[in-house]
Design a protein around this motif. Structure first.
Motif, PDB file in Angstrom:
ATOM      1  N   LEU A   1      20.539 -15.130 -22.693  1.00  0.00           N
ATOM      2  CA  LEU A   1      18.550 -14.290 -22.596  1.00  0.00           C
ATOM      3  C   LEU A   1      18.673 -15.266 -20.841  1.00  0.00           C
ATOM      4  N   TYR A   2      17.681 -14.601 -20.226  1.00  0.00           N
ATOM      5  CA  TYR A   2      16.721 -14.972 -19.205  1.00  0.00           C
ATOM      6  C   TYR A   2      15.426 -14.344 -19.005  1.00  0.00           C
ATOM      7  N   VAL A   3      14.995 -15.848 -19.583  1.00  0.00           N
ATOM      8  CA  VAL A   3      14.007 -15.976 -19.195  1.00  0.00           C
ATOM      9  C   VAL A   3      12.545 -15.845 -18.006  1.00  0.00           C
ATOM     10  N   PRO A   4      11.542 -14.754 -17.765  1.00  0.00           N
ATOM     11  CA  PRO A   4      11.232 -15.030 -16.785  1.00  0.00           C
ATOM     12  C   PRO A   4      10.403 -15.668 -15.931  1.00  0.00           C
ATOM     13  N   ALA A   5      10.749 -16.532 -14.551  1.00  0.00           N
ATOM     14  CA  ALA A   5      10.300 -17.882 -14.645  1.00  0.00           C
ATOM     15  C   ALA A   5       8.622 -17.744 -14.784  1.00  0.00           C
ATOM     16  N   GLY A   6       8.663 -16.892 -13.549  1.00  0.00           N
ATOM     17  CA  GLY A   6       6.940 -16.723 -13.797  1.00  0.00           C
ATOM     18  C   GLY A   6       5.673 -17.169 -12.500  1.00  0.00           C
ATOM     19  N   GLY A   7       6.274 -17.521 -11.740  1.00  0.00           N
ATOM     20  CA  GLY A   7       6.134 -17.247 -10.600  1.00  0.00           C
ATOM     21  C   GLY A   7       5.005 -19.070 -10.322  1.00  0.00           C
ATOM     22  N   ASP A   8       4.300 -18.748  -9.423  1.00  0.00           N
ATOM     23  CA  ASP A   8       3.959 -20.185  -9.162  1.00  0.00           C
ATOM     24  C   ASP A   8       2.385 -20.933  -9.617  1.00  0.00           C
ATOM     25  N   THR A   9       1.507 -19.753 -10.189  1.00  0.00           N
ATOM     26  CA  THR A   9       0.009 -19.998 -10.657  1.00  0.00           C
ATOM     27  C   THR A   9       0.143 -19.348 -12.724  1.00  0.00           C
ATOM     28  N   PRO A  10       0.016 -20.823 -13.393  1.00  0.00           N
ATOM     29  CA  PRO A  10      -0.585 -19.979 -14.731  1.00  0.00           C
ATOM     30  C   PRO A  10      -1.655 -19.926 -14.926  1.00  0.00           C
ATOM     31  N   ASP A  11      -1.338 -18.487 -14.284  1.00  0.00           N
ATOM     32  CA  ASP A  11      -2.831 -18.174 -14.558  1.00  0.00           C
ATOM     33  C   ASP A  11      -2.489 -16.972 -14.307  1.00  0.00           C
ATOM     34  N   ARG A  12      -2.796 -15.521 -16.298  1.00  0.00           N
ATOM     35  CA  ARG A  12      -2.000 -14.464 -16.031  1.00  0.00           C
ATOM     36  C   ARG A  12      -3.339 -13.245 -14.935  1.00  0.00           C
ATOM     37  N   THR A  13      -4.124 -14.141 -14.543  1.00  0.00           N
ATOM     38  CA  THR A  13      -5.492 -12.904 -14.255  1.00  0.00           C
ATOM     39  C   THR A  13      -5.111 -12.950 -13.009  1.00  0.00           C
ATOM     40  N   VAL A  14      -4.297 -13.699 -12.342  1.00  0.00           N
ATOM     41  CA  VAL A  14      -3.956 -13.689 -10.885  1.00  0.00           C
ATOM     42  C   VAL A  14      -2.603 -13.826 -10.675  1.00  0.00           C
ATOM     43  N   ASN A  15      -1.718 -13.622 -11.624  1.00  0.00           N
ATOM     44  CA  ASN A  15      -0.823 -13.928 -10.785  1.00  0.00           C
ATOM     45  C   ASN A  15       0.430 -12.706 -12.755  1.00  0.00           C
ATOM     46  N   GLU A  16       0.286 -12.045 -12.068  1.00  0.00           N
ATOM     47  CA  GLU A  16       1.673 -10.409 -12.729  1.00  0.00           C
ATOM     48  C   GLU A  16       2.427 -11.378 -13.172  1.00  0.00           C
TER      49      GLU A  16
ATOM     50  N   GLN B   1       3.433 -11.423 -17.201  1.00  0.00           N
ATOM     51  CA  GLN B   1       5.695 -10.984 -17.308  1.00  0.00           C
ATOM     52  C   GLN B   1       5.984 -12.038 -18.785  1.00  0.00           C
ATOM     53  N   LYS B   2       5.725 -13.261 -18.108  1.00  0.00           N
ATOM     54  CA  LYS B   2       6.852 -14.476 -18.658  1.00  0.00           C
ATOM     55  C   LYS B   2       6.049 -14.824 -20.184  1.00  0.00           C
ATOM     56  N   LEU B   3       4.786 -14.978 -20.176  1.00  0.00           N
ATOM     57  CA  LEU B   3       3.352 -14.912 -21.893  1.00  0.00           C
ATOM     58  C   LEU B   3       4.666 -13.457 -22.896  1.00  0.00           C
ATOM     59  N   ASP B   4       4.175 -12.451 -21.800  1.00  0.00           N
ATOM     60  CA  ASP B   4       5.032 -10.627 -22.680  1.00  0.00           C
ATOM     61  C   ASP B   4       6.115 -11.113 -22.521  1.00  0.00           C
ATOM     62  N   PHE B   5       7.230 -11.687 -22.751  1.00  0.00           N
ATOM     63  CA  PHE B   5       8.526 -11.402 -22.942  1.00  0.00           C
ATOM     64  C   PHE B   5       8.904 -12.621 -23.837  1.00  0.00           C
ATOM     65  N   LEU B   6       8.140 -13.739 -24.033  1.00  0.00           N
ATOM     66  CA  LEU B   6       8.162 -14.794 -24.366  1.00  0.00           C
ATOM     67  C   LEU B   6       7.727 -14.231 -26.175  1.00  0.00           C
ATOM     68  N   THR B   7       6.581 -13.074 -26.134  1.00  0.00           N
ATOM     69  CA  THR B   7       5.971 -12.580 -27.147  1.00  0.00           C
ATOM     70  C   THR B   7       6.563 -11.367 -28.142  1.00  0.00           C
ATOM     71  N   ASP B   8       7.278 -10.555 -27.001  1.00  0.00           N
ATOM     72  CA  ASP B   8       8.081  -9.781 -27.093  1.00  0.00           C
ATOM     73  C   ASP B   8       9.744 -10.703 -28.353  1.00  0.00           C
TER      74      ASP B   8
ATOM     75  N   VAL C   1       1.687 -27.030 -14.046  1.00  0.00           N
ATOM     76  CA  VAL C   1       2.861 -26.589 -13.643  1.00  0.00           C
ATOM     77  C   VAL C   1       3.690 -25.562 -14.103  1.00  0.00           C
ATOM     78  N   VAL C   2       3.855 -24.207 -13.558  1.00  0.00           N
ATOM     79  CA  VAL C   2       4.832 -23.412 -14.340  1.00  0.00           C
ATOM     80  C   VAL C   2       6.057 -24.129 -14.882  1.00  0.00           C
ATOM     81  N   SER C   3       6.623 -23.672 -16.593  1.00  0.00           N
ATOM     82  CA  SER C   3       8.018 -24.002 -17.326  1.00  0.00           C
ATOM     83  C   SER C   3       7.322 -25.620 -17.486  1.00  0.00           C
ATOM     84  N   HIS C   4       6.026 -25.738 -17.493  1.00  0.00           N
ATOM     85  CA  HIS C   4       5.573 -26.956 -18.555  1.00  0.00           C
ATOM     86  C   HIS C   4       4.382 -26.772 -19.289  1.00  0.00           C
ATOM     87  N   THR C   5       3.693 -25.596 -18.758  1.00  0.00           N
ATOM     88  CA  THR C   5       2.456 -25.884 -18.924  1.00  0.00           C
ATOM     89  C   THR C   5       2.781 -25.443 -21.069  1.00  0.00           C
TER      90      THR C   5
END
Length: 263
Positions: A105-120, A124-131, A168-172
């Protein structure tokens, strides 16, 4: 018994020489690669086959994503899952003759901002993990090993500074909770931490750190899990820190474990 390694290679074609070096020096029975950044038909699979890794299953994309499983043992393609319907090549599975299934598996990195309302990408990362969680609930894993770049360092001692990386994204906390939910849904066991239960462990160091050895600002983003029914067979976990110092390295290093299971 067999040994499995996982490594985000950050371009299988650019770093084919590093892959051959690892196969020569460590000779794992199975090597799972992520971020191959290549269509399957352009991956140098014949190069690895000539070294004895005659079996391979892979999913690829031009320029990004991509996962591959190379093996000295006979394996058969066990399919893939498009988690969160992203259309990305981020999962492939292989079945060993003894029935063990390896998920890469390669989970999406999630970009730089840990807020899905401003960072698609974070959404996607959270949705991937939920799936992933929902898939494990629907079909609990049995005789399975899950490896890969999960792009989350879940524990306080999986990062160089828990306090400084909480936002910081990856440890939030939200990412760690999503990963924990997926792990619990499948009753997975973290083999690396089963073997090495305490102390700092890192598998990734940013390219932004000019002297990564001196700063040692690492994170454990790469994981080996096993379903509980075979977790006791896992042992000899290692993280190959020196690989980060090879010429033109990936920012990740290989993580290995062995399993006392028939193949």
């Amino acid at each position: 018994m067999f040994t499995i390694a996982t490594w985000n290679i950050n371009s299988i074609r650019l770093r084919a020489g590093l892959v051959t070096r690892l196969l020569t020096e460590e000779a794992p029975d199975i090597l799972c690669l992520q971020e191959c950044k290549s269509p399957v038909d352009r991956m140098p699979l014949q190069l690895f086959a000539d070294m004895g890794y005659r079996w391979a299953v892979a999913r690829g994309q031009r320029g990004y994503n991509g996962v591959a499983i190379l093996s000295r043992l006979p394996i058969e393609d066990a399919g893939d899952r498009d988690h969160a319907a992203l259309g990305h090549a981020r999962h492939v599975a292989a079945r060993l003759p003894g029935g063990v299934v390896v998920h890469n598996l390669y989970v999406p990195a999630g970009g730089d901002t840990p807020d899905r309302t401003v960072n698609e990408k974070f959404g996607q990362k959270l949705d991937f993990l939920t799936d992933m969680r929902d898939a494990f609930r629907a079909e609990p894993p049995r005789r399975s090993i899950l490896v890969g770049d999960l792009n989350i360092a879940p524990r306080e001692d999986d990062v160089w500074s828990h306090r400084q990386l909480l936002k910081v994204v990856s440890h939030t906390p939200v990412e760690v909770a999503h990963l924990s939910d997926a792990m619990q849904a499948g009753d997975w066991v973290d083999i690396t931490r089963q073997d090495i239960p305490t102390g700092p462990l890192f598998s990734w160091w940013s390219y932004r750190n000019r002297d990564w050895t001196l700063s040692d600002r690492g994170r454990r983003l790469d994981h080996i899990w096993a379903s509980r029914d075979i977790a006791a067979a896992g042992h000899a976990s290692r993280i190959l820190r020196p690989v980060r110092g090879w010429d033109q390295p990936s920012d990740h290093v290989p993580v290995l474990a062995s399993f006392d299971l028939p193949v």
